[in-house]
Design a protein around this motif. Structure first.
Motif, PDB file in Angstrom:
ATOM      1  N   ARG A  30      -2.660  10.950  -7.446  1.00 48.90           N
ATOM      2  CA  ARG A  30      -2.894  10.859  -9.052  1.00 48.90           C
ATOM      3  C   ARG A  30      -4.541   9.962  -8.231  1.00 48.90           C
ATOM      4  NH1 ARG A  30       2.418  10.412  -7.859  1.00 48.90           N
ATOM      5  NH2 ARG A  30       3.751  11.373  -8.844  1.00 48.90           N
ATOM      6  N   GLU A  31      -4.910   9.750  -9.804  1.00 46.51           N
ATOM      7  CA  GLU A  31      -6.520   9.209  -9.694  1.00 46.51           C
ATOM      8  C   GLU A  31      -7.693  10.017  -9.194  1.00 46.51           C
ATOM      9  OE1 GLU A  31      -6.768   6.927 -12.417  1.00 46.51           O
ATOM     10  OE2 GLU A  31      -5.021   7.457 -13.098  1.00 46.51           O
ATOM     11  N   ASN A  32      -7.608  10.656  -8.740  1.00 50.03           N
ATOM     12  CA  ASN A  32      -7.743  11.650  -7.486  1.00 50.03           C
ATOM     13  C   ASN A  32      -8.233  10.767  -6.190  1.00 50.03           C
ATOM     14  OD1 ASN A  32     -10.041  14.171  -6.241  1.00 50.03           O
ATOM     15  ND2 ASN A  32     -11.368  12.632  -6.587  1.00 50.03           N
ATOM     16  N   SER A  33      -7.291  10.003  -6.080  1.00 50.62           N
ATOM     17  CA  SER A  33      -7.019   9.116  -4.867  1.00 50.62           C
ATOM     18  C   SER A  33      -6.391   9.613  -3.705  1.00 50.62           C
ATOM     19  CB  SER A  33      -6.704   7.885  -5.497  1.00 50.62           C
ATOM     20  OG  SER A  33      -5.571   7.445  -5.681  1.00 50.62           O
ATOM     21  N   LEU A  34      -6.417   8.787  -3.067  1.00 53.26           N
ATOM     22  CA  LEU A  34      -5.303   9.242  -1.163  1.00 53.26           C
ATOM     23  C   LEU A  34      -4.347   8.231  -1.509  1.00 53.26           C
ATOM     24  CD1 LEU A  34      -4.935  11.508   0.866  1.00 53.26           C
ATOM     25  CD2 LEU A  34      -5.907   9.358   2.163  1.00 53.26           C
ATOM     26  N   LEU A  35      -4.668   6.600  -1.900  1.00 57.46           N
ATOM     27  CA  LEU A  35      -3.633   5.447  -1.575  1.00 57.46           C
ATOM     28  C   LEU A  35      -4.836   4.746  -2.684  1.00 57.46           C
ATOM     29  CD1 LEU A  35      -5.504   5.155   1.626  1.00 57.46           C
ATOM     30  CD2 LEU A  35      -2.965   6.047   1.356  1.00 57.46           C
ATOM     31  N   VAL A  46       1.188  -1.085   0.370  1.00 59.93           N
ATOM     32  CA  VAL A  46       0.230   0.169  -0.376  1.00 59.93           C
ATOM     33  C   VAL A  46       1.297   1.346   0.153  1.00 59.93           C
ATOM     34  CG1 VAL A  46      -1.913   1.300   0.855  1.00 59.93           C
ATOM     35  CG2 VAL A  46      -1.792  -1.182   1.286  1.00 59.93           C
ATOM     36  N   ALA A  47       0.347   1.888  -1.133  1.00 58.37           N
ATOM     37  CA  ALA A  47       1.103   2.896  -0.965  1.00 58.37           C
ATOM     38  C   ALA A  47       0.384   4.541  -1.376  1.00 58.37           C
ATOM     39  CB  ALA A  47       2.477   3.361  -2.470  1.00 58.37           C
ATOM     40  N   GLY A  48       0.647   5.358  -0.851  1.00 61.84           N
ATOM     41  CA  GLY A  48       0.384   7.253  -0.993  1.00 61.84           C
ATOM     42  C   GLY A  48       0.072   7.507  -2.603  1.00 61.84           C
ATOM     43  N   THR A  49      -0.855   8.060  -3.322  1.00 69.82           N
ATOM     44  CA  THR A  49      -0.578   9.108  -4.663  1.00 69.82           C
ATOM     45  C   THR A  49       0.102   9.753  -4.531  1.00 69.82           C
ATOM     46  OG1 THR A  49      -2.749   9.184  -4.599  1.00 69.82           O
ATOM     47  CG2 THR A  49      -2.430   6.601  -4.632  1.00 69.82           C
ATOM     48  N   ILE A  53      -3.141  -0.073  -3.313  1.00 75.72           N
ATOM     49  CA  ILE A  53      -3.146  -0.868  -3.299  1.00 75.72           C
ATOM     50  C   ILE A  53      -2.387  -1.794  -4.503  1.00 75.72           C
ATOM     51  CG2 ILE A  53      -3.407  -3.440  -2.506  1.00 75.72           C
ATOM     52  CD1 ILE A  53      -6.237  -2.754  -1.107  1.00 75.72           C
ATOM     53  N   VAL A  54      -0.777  -2.067  -4.633  1.00 72.59           N
ATOM     54  CA  VAL A  54      -0.517  -2.911  -5.224  1.00 72.59           C
ATOM     55  C   VAL A  54      -0.228  -4.097  -5.564  1.00 72.59           C
ATOM     56  CG1 VAL A  54       1.665  -2.769  -7.187  1.00 72.59           C
ATOM     57  CG2 VAL A  54       0.169  -0.341  -5.936  1.00 72.59           C
ATOM     58  N   ASP A  55      -0.264  -4.495  -6.411  1.00 71.37           N
ATOM     59  CA  ASP A  55      -0.284  -6.059  -6.324  1.00 71.37           C
ATOM     60  C   ASP A  55       0.290  -6.584  -7.589  1.00 71.37           C
ATOM     61  OD1 ASP A  55       0.058  -9.130  -6.130  1.00 71.37           O
ATOM     62  OD2 ASP A  55      -2.256  -9.754  -5.323  1.00 71.37           O
ATOM     63  N   LEU A  56       1.404  -6.824  -7.021  1.00 70.83           N
ATOM     64  CA  LEU A  56       2.706  -7.050  -8.619  1.00 70.83           C
ATOM     65  C   LEU A  56       2.588  -8.792  -8.889  1.00 70.83           C
ATOM     66  CD1 LEU A  56       5.727  -5.278  -7.087  1.00 70.83           C
ATOM     67  CD2 LEU A  56       4.617  -4.322  -8.701  1.00 70.83           C
ATOM     68  N   LYS A  57       2.210  -9.499  -8.608  1.00 73.74           N
ATOM     69  CA  LYS A  57       1.823 -10.934  -8.858  1.00 73.74           C
ATOM     70  C   LYS A  57       0.449 -10.887  -9.951  1.00 73.74           C
ATOM     71  CE  LYS A  57       3.798 -13.661  -5.421  1.00 73.74           C
ATOM     72  NZ  LYS A  57       3.479 -15.135  -4.573  1.00 73.74           N
ATOM     73  N   GLU A  58      -0.185  -9.834  -9.110  1.00 74.38           N
ATOM     74  CA  GLU A  58      -1.263  -9.955  -9.790  1.00 74.38           C
ATOM     75  C   GLU A  58      -1.223  -9.079 -11.509  1.00 74.38           C
ATOM     76  OE1 GLU A  58      -4.242 -12.684  -9.919  1.00 74.38           O
ATOM     77  OE2 GLU A  58      -2.656 -14.056  -8.445  1.00 74.38           O
ATOM     78  N   ASP A  59      -0.349  -7.987 -11.148  1.00 74.24           N
ATOM     79  CA  ASP A  59      -0.648  -7.195 -11.791  1.00 74.24           C
ATOM     80  C   ASP A  59      -1.511  -6.426 -11.829  1.00 74.24           C
ATOM     81  OD1 ASP A  59       0.924  -5.219 -14.202  1.00 74.24           O
ATOM     82  OD2 ASP A  59      -0.439  -6.247 -15.383  1.00 74.24           O
ATOM     83  N   THR A  60      -1.636  -5.673 -10.355  1.00 75.89           N
ATOM     84  CA  THR A  60      -3.565  -5.312 -10.323  1.00 75.89           C
ATOM     85  C   THR A  60      -2.861  -3.734  -9.249  1.00 75.89           C
ATOM     86  OG1 THR A  60      -4.418  -6.778  -8.186  1.00 75.89           O
ATOM     87  CG2 THR A  60      -4.999  -7.057  -9.962  1.00 75.89           C
ATOM     88  N   THR A  61      -3.391  -2.607  -9.994  1.00 76.03           N
ATOM     89  CA  THR A  61      -3.991  -1.709  -8.777  1.00 76.03           C
ATOM     90  C   THR A  61      -5.117  -1.057  -8.651  1.00 76.03           C
ATOM     91  OG1 THR A  61      -1.995  -1.316 -10.166  1.00 76.03           O
ATOM     92  CG2 THR A  61      -2.581   0.477  -8.528  1.00 76.03           C
ATOM     93  N   ILE A  62      -5.555  -1.096  -7.010  1.00 73.45           N
ATOM     94  CA  ILE A  62      -6.979  -0.678  -6.515  1.00 73.45           C
ATOM     95  C   ILE A  62      -6.516   0.460  -6.228  1.00 73.45           C
ATOM     96  CG2 ILE A  62      -8.221  -0.227  -5.075  1.00 73.45           C
ATOM     97  CD1 ILE A  62      -8.215  -3.855  -4.999  1.00 73.45           C
ATOM     98  N   TYR A  63      -6.976   1.919  -6.551  1.00 78.36           N
ATOM     99  CA  TYR A  63      -6.677   3.191  -5.865  1.00 78.36           C
ATOM    100  C   TYR A  63      -8.195   3.482  -5.110  1.00 78.36           C
ATOM    101  CZ  TYR A  63      -3.400   4.773  -9.884  1.00 78.36           C
ATOM    102  OH  TYR A  63      -2.206   4.356 -10.489  1.00 78.36           O
TER     103      TYR A  63
END
Length: 351
Positions: A160-165, A154-157, A167-177
């Motif tokens: 960006r994308e009008n979001s605060l945070l 989990v990291a701060g943005t 969740i990046v999953d490198l294995k699944e290649d997904t990002t949730i803002y």
């Protein structure tokens, strides 16, 4: 029939009282315990124990502590009796080495060290054996990055994308803002403008999205502290907001006034730092917030329950050798605080 107006008045009065009580609960205005920590004792000293600049500390269970040395670029393992166990890491760019390590944390039975220069997280087991490293995107200096699992963080943005945070999953290649940004993302930050805003008594746009993050793997929740606003938020692992609470302490005004005065005296284009805490830890759903020092006030640790209610405010003794990070041993109710400038670690019992 004649009693209907009276009954109606009583109903309205009861409803108003009920709403007033609910609002007070949201604002943390219930009874809060204030306790004084009687003494803070020296635990580890660089002259005797070899630690030079302890910037980060984590209680990792089984009476063990992991202490990150920012100068030596190593992690030291001690037990809670201050007995040295092991050291690992070292300066470099290879596997298990660090360039600018910022903090050490634990998720499950794994330790992670976040490197601000190499922009990578290194994973070790609890004995210090290197397992893997993975890259991350974000600013670990202004938004405390936390690891949720293997190659997942989990990291701060920074808005960006009008979001605060995110969740990046490198294995699944997904990002949730997720989380509402407090300001638009700034492509080209203007440090002088930010300094001027702070010297005028405003929260600089540049720091409005700065956060500290802690993943509570025991409860599968993400705790986020908005540094400039003194607000604590709690999310689930899908990014759904559970609650947000303003941690409104009397000392907050003095902290902001101190920051404004510093901005007035600081050189042009100096990076303004607007924060109310230096560190946050979460133990079994309970958050501990380490308030920044301010002249004329005792340093505080604020304990916040799983529902966002402030439970206890602990006042440290006036003697405060510039504590930065801390950790909590829940079994003994003991805190350990780092003093990087002095090369020391202290401990104290929470009353």
């Amino acid at each position: 029939m004649k009693n209907r107006p009276a009954i109606k008045s009583i109903f309205i009065l009861t409803l108003c009282i009920s709403l007033w009580n609910c609002q007070n609960k949201d604002k943390n205005t219930g009874k809060i315990e204030t306790k004084d920590i009687e003494s803070v004792d020296l635990f580890i000293d660089f002259e005797q124990d070899g630690v030079v600049q302890p910037v980060s500390i984590e209680y990792i269970g089984d009476d063990q502590l992991a202490i990150l040395d920012g100068k030596l670029k190593e992690v030291f393992l001690f037990n809670t009796d201050a007995e040295f166990q092991k050291r690992f890491g070292g300066e470099g760019k290879g596997p298990g080495e660090f360039s600018r390590p910022l903090y050490v944390s634990q998720t499950g039975d794994q330790l992670h060290v976040i490197d601000g220069n190499l922009m990578r997280a290194s994973r070790f087991d609890r004995t210090g054996t290197f397992k893997e490293s993975f890259p991350f995107e974000g600013n670990p200096f202004t938004s405390h990055l936390t690891v949720m699992g293997p190659q997942k963080y989990v990291a701060g943005t920074q808005g960006r994308e009008n979001s605060l945070l995110k969740i990046v999953d490198l294995k699944e290649d997904t990002t949730i803002y997720f989380g509402q940004a407090m300001a638009e993302s700034q492509v080209s930050p203007n440090l002088e403008q930010a300094r001027q805003q702070l010297s005028n008594g405003e929260i600089p746009t540049l720091v409005k999205n700065d956060v500290k993050i802690f993943y509570d793997d025991a409860g599968n929740n993400i705790f986020v502290f908005l540094s400039a606003y003194s607000q604590l938020q709690k999310y689930d692992t899908k990014g759904k907001l559970i609650w947000k609470k303003d941690i409104d302490l009397k000392v907050n005004d003095a902290i902001f006034e101190q920051l404004v005065k510093r901005a007035e005296k600081s050189p042009e284009a100096a990076m303004p730092v607007v924060q109310h805490i230096t560190a946050m830890k979460v133990v079994n759903g309970t958050a501990y917030l380490f308030w920044v020092p301010v002249e004329g006030h005792r340093r505080k640790i604020v304990k916040v329950g799983a529902d966002g209610t402030i439970e206890t405010i602990y006042n440290l003794p006036k003697m405060d050798p510039m504590f930065f990070d801390f950790t909590v041993d829940p079994a003994s109710n003991t805190i350990f605080c780092t003093a990087p400038r002095m090369g020391q670690v202290y401990k104290a019992s929470l009353p």
